[in-house]
Design an enzyme around this catalytic site. Structure first.
Site, PDB file in Angstrom:
ATOM      1  N   ASP A 106     -64.003   6.007  51.067  1.00 49.42           N
ATOM      2  CA  ASP A 106     -63.356   5.009  51.911  1.00 49.42           C
ATOM      3  C   ASP A 106     -63.598   3.596  51.390  1.00 49.42           C
ATOM      4  O   ASP A 106     -64.362   3.380  50.445  1.00 49.42           O
ATOM      5  CB  ASP A 106     -63.886   5.143  53.334  1.00 49.42           C
ATOM      6  N   TYR A 165     -74.191  12.935  49.084  1.00 55.70           N
ATOM      7  CA  TYR A 165     -74.027  11.537  49.437  1.00 55.70           C
ATOM      8  C   TYR A 165     -75.390  10.953  49.823  1.00 55.70           C
ATOM      9  O   TYR A 165     -76.222  11.636  50.406  1.00 55.70           O
ATOM     10  CB  TYR A 165     -73.095  11.374  50.643  1.00 55.70           C
TER      11      TYR A 165
END
Length: 313
Positions: A106, A165
């Site tokens: 994003d 992540y």
């Protein structure tokens, strides 16, 4: 494959949440309106029988000034800039490159190990030249770390087995200016023990409807098996509230059970994206095998200084 929360790691004043996700839990770019998985990340349908040579790249980028990975003409995205460099070097049209990324990170999210593939109608004898040329054209906040031949069946997104992540939190009354683009500044004292306890509740298969972005109609008939979006930032925001001891750790299974994003919003605001980084994407060995007749992997050129030939006086 169940997800594996690696844990909350206390490093002085910094906290790093490391989460390994199965491939079906892909992050979705906030501006995406494409729900059909037969489309690639640029909105183009990829022909699995397309002839040509496929190439795999490992890409690192500072996402601060980009609107995420997924292609759009403006504002700039990582995919659009990499495609522009590839079209200059390969002389191929954008639509013919079929560039696909493993994760649609994003806006503001960083990556150390994003994986992408593209195709060309021709082979290369060696890859260090195109590797150097790509990095020469790309801005300094995007770098191709590695480029290699890929098997025809390899797909950067759909062949992915899992992703790791990291979300970094800088916990201090004063923010380190060198960390400001890569860590979320939290001024409240955090209890890392209760954060670890809460993180355990995320391990395993769950319905993550409570964590989807409220701005999208992302509700799935079976979100346990086919989740479109997995907001690590939302999960971190909840862990922050628990670490501040504002809410107890056992709130996690209660929120999961509601399958309602509004329940999460009652106790936690979204965490900013700049603390999040895609560290790596893993694949099965058969998907990483090098095809016959292709050049070796390029990890970049090393330069050396020639010896000085000036005479000594």
């Amino acid at each position: 494959m169940p997800k594996n929360v690696k844990g909350i790691i206390h490093k002085g004043r910094s906290y790093a949440a490391s989460v390994e996700l199965p491939a079906l839990l892909n992050l979705r770019h906030s501006s995406s309106s494409i729900d059909d998985d037969s489309y690639n990340l640029g909105g183009r349908r990829e022909d699995p029988n397309q002839a040509g040579y496929k190439w795999r790249m490992v890409i690192a980028y500072d996402g601060t000034r980009f609107s995420g990975w997924q292609y759009q003409p403006s504002p700039p995205t990582i995919q659009s800039i990499v495609e522009k460099a590839l079209t200059q070097i390969t002389k191929q049209e954008r639509r013919d490159l079929h560039l696909v990324g493993a994760s649609r990170t994003d806006t503001g999210v960083h990556a150390w190990g994003q994986v992408a593939h593209f195709v060309t109608p021709f082979n290369y004898d060696r890859l260090d030249s195109i590797h150097a040329a790509l990095n020469g054209l790309l801005p300094s906040d995007i770098r191709i770390r590695e480029i290699s031949p890929a098997a025809p069946e390899f797909h950067a997104r759909f062949s992915a087995k899992s992703k790791i992540y990291h979300y970094k939190i800088y916990n201090s009354s004063i923010m380190d200016p060198f960390q400001r683009h890569y860590a979320y500044h939290n001024v409240y004292k955090l209890n890392s023990d209760v954060m670890r306890e809460a993180a355990k509740h995320f391990i395993g298969k769950h319905d993550f409807s409570s964590f989807v972005n409220a701005s999208h109609n992302d509700r799935s008939p079976d979100p346990v098996k086919n989740i479109f979006r997995f907001d690590i930032t939302e999960m971190v925001a909840l862990l922050l509230q628990i670490g501040r001891e504002a809410i107890p750790p056992d709130v996690v299974p209660k929120i999961l059970a509601t399958r309602d994003r509004k329940e999460l919003a009652k106790v936690a605001l979204p965490a900013p994206p700049h603390g999040l980084c895609l560290v790596s994407v893993s694949y099965n060995e058969e998907h990483l095998r090098l095809p016959a007749g292709c050049p070796s992997i390029s990890f970049g050129r090393h330069h050396s200084i020639s010896k000085c030939k000036l005479p000594f006086f």
